[in-house]
Design an enzyme around this catalytic site. Structure first.
Site, PDB file in Angstrom:
ATOM      1  N   TYR A 130      31.974  43.773  30.383  1.00 28.55           N
ATOM      2  CA  TYR A 130      32.121  42.722  29.377  1.00 28.55           C
ATOM      3  C   TYR A 130      30.785  42.222  28.825  1.00 28.55           C
ATOM      4  O   TYR A 130      30.663  41.995  27.609  1.00 28.55           O
ATOM      5  CB  TYR A 130      32.954  41.567  29.940  1.00 28.55           C
ATOM      6  CG  TYR A 130      34.435  41.851  29.860  1.00 28.55           C
ATOM      7  CD1 TYR A 130      35.148  41.546  28.707  1.00 28.55           C
ATOM      8  CD2 TYR A 130      35.115  42.445  30.912  1.00 28.55           C
ATOM      9  CE1 TYR A 130      36.505  41.814  28.609  1.00 28.55           C
ATOM     10  CE2 TYR A 130      36.471  42.728  30.825  1.00 28.55           C
ATOM     11  CZ  TYR A 130      37.166  42.411  29.667  1.00 28.55           C
ATOM     12  OH  TYR A 130      38.508  42.706  29.583  1.00 28.55           O
ATOM     13  N   GLU A 164      42.935  40.501  34.295  1.00 33.11           N
ATOM     14  CA  GLU A 164      42.857  41.887  34.747  1.00 33.11           C
ATOM     15  C   GLU A 164      42.546  41.959  36.234  1.00 33.11           C
ATOM     16  O   GLU A 164      43.062  42.841  36.950  1.00 33.11           O
ATOM     17  CB  GLU A 164      41.805  42.629  33.925  1.00 33.11           C
ATOM     18  CG  GLU A 164      42.229  42.801  32.469  1.00 33.11           C
ATOM     19  CD  GLU A 164      41.069  42.999  31.505  1.00 33.11           C
ATOM     20  OE1 GLU A 164      39.956  43.330  31.969  1.00 33.11           O
ATOM     21  OE2 GLU A 164      41.284  42.803  30.282  1.00 33.11           O
ATOM     22  N   GLY A 200      47.474  51.864  19.129  1.00 31.49           N
ATOM     23  CA  GLY A 200      46.543  52.154  18.040  1.00 31.49           C
ATOM     24  C   GLY A 200      46.690  53.597  17.617  1.00 31.49           C
ATOM     25  O   GLY A 200      47.261  54.434  18.307  1.00 31.49           O
TER      26      GLY A 200
END
Length: 419
Positions: free
Chosen positions: A104, A146, A414
């Protein structure tokens, strides 16, 4: 593998105001920002190419999707409850790709840098500080969510974290384009973790010409509780995205019974909970795959086998229509299941009412309002899967007919996912 949640200081009212005020600029320049972000990040950290879908990079789908997500976050930074469904869907995908907490900061660094480069002097120190704080707050949400999912996998007697080897036990053509792969754990360890009908697994293969792994998500297409997972994969010529399916075509051409692939544990928020209220399963093309799982699980469970089910499917032709005979057999055996088939190309020998119900593209106005769409049932739920334009059209039709959006569920992959 479990992520560790951190708690950042909440955004100040001034920072919230700055983030919201910059949302229009992000919308205007979003794709330029996210395209630069991906290019710079993957150049600096080529190991992340194992996570990101190269096809979606080539088509621009991934930068567009991220730009939309960033704009949505900026718009609702002071009311994140409105984004809870999106956050959950993204978190499930991250877990299926084994995204970790230490990635991240890398993403944040390159995203903020791209914003500063594209927007230039508009990114004052105060703007940069506000967006850095906003990104960290969102990252903390994802890391915590998560992390809890990874921890559940570790606690489970049947679950696992990471990529696990599965052997292709059977390879079965379902149509001219779709083939089912029956995957059994290579280590023989059973039982497999249960999953909710409608969920998917991530599968990755090494692509020599790219020099990295490439992951894709494939819906599970059979019931939970078996000694295998089944995925049903469409051979993709690239007609929609303009780029042929990198992984799907390899699976079709190069992988056979006995070969080994790697997958992660089932994930996804597109799932049907057991109940007695009616459900309509509306799909087109390869969007049929999660619907078969939902259908099979519904009629196999004593608690739901009499649940009213409407199966509405659109196919180009009989040759490419997967699971046609299977669905016909389910309808014959279970009178609570009704099918309505739209077929673009109809042969003279095909019988209307048996092989198909309506010629041409799907038009929900032609479907029976009561048994086919349950429009008079306030507790009916609608599950939609297919090309993005198709799902948008179906959703709009249902809303116009008075169905509240909370009862409309779409599997949003996607471009390049499930390819």
């Amino acid at each position: 593998m479990a992520a560790t949640a951190k708690v950042s200081a909440p955004l100040t009212p001034e920072q919230i105001a700055i983030v919201k005020s910059t949302a229009p600029a992000l919308k205007e320049h979003g794709e330029e920002i996210t395209s630069m972000f991906y290019k710079n990040m993957l150049t600096a950290h080529p190991e992340l190419r194992n996570i990101f879908n190269t096809t979606s990079q080539q088509t621009g789908a991934q930068p567009r999707a991220l730009a939309s997500a960033v704009f949505g976050y900026a718009s609702y930074v002071d009311d994140l409850g409105k984004l809870s469904d999106v956050v959950a869907r993204i978190a499930h995908k991250h877990v299926s790709l084994m995204v970790t907490a230490d990635q991240y900061p890398i993403v944040g660094e390159h995203l903020i840098a791209a914003v500063a480069t594209v927007l230039g002097d508009a990114v004052t120190p105060a703007v940069a500080e506000a967006w850095t704080a906003a990104y960290q707050a969102l990252a903390d949400i994802f890391i915590g969510l998560e992390g809890s999912m990874y921890a559940e996998h570790e606690k489970s007697e049947t679950g696992w974290n990471g990529w696990r080897k599965f052997k292709i036990a059977k390879k079965v053509p379902e149509s001219a384009e779709i083939t089912s792969f029956y995957l059994k754990p290579d280590d023989g360890k059973l039982p497999l973790p249960a999953f909710q009908p409608g969920q998917y697994v991530s599968l990755h293969l090494h692509v020599p010409e790219l020099g990295c792994m490439q992951p894709r998500q494939y819906s599970l297409s059979d019931v939970p509780g078996l000694d295998y997972y089944r995925i049903s994969v469409k051979k993709d010529a690239g007609k929609q995205a303009g780029v042929p399916g990198l992984i799907s075509n390899r699976l079709h051409a190069e992988f056979n019974e006995g070969d080994v692939v790697e997958i992660t544990q089932p994930a996804g928020t597109f799932a049907v909970a057991p109940a007695q209220s009616p459900i309509a399963l509306i799909s087109a093309g390869v969007g049929v795959t999660p619907m078969v799982s939902i259908l099979n699980a519904t009629v196999a469970d004593e608690a739901t086998k009499t649940r009213p089910v409407s199966w509405v499917h659109g196919a180009r032709s009989t040759e490419v229509q997967a699971f046609a005979e299977h669905v016909r057999g389910v309808c014959e055996k279970h009178p609570n299941v009704k099918a309505t088939i739209f077929k673009n190309q109809v042969k003279d020998a095909e019988v209307q009412g048996v092989d198909y119900h309506f010629p041409g593209r799907m038009d929900l106005a032609k479907v029976d309002r009561k048994q086919g769409l349950f429009l008079d049932e306030p507790e009916a739920n609608y599950y939609i899967c297919g090309p993005p334009v198709f799902m948008k059209e179906v959703s709009q039709f249902l809303v116009q007919e008075g169905v509240c959006e909370s009862r409309i569920h779409m599997e949003v992959f996607g471009v390049g996912d499930g390819e």
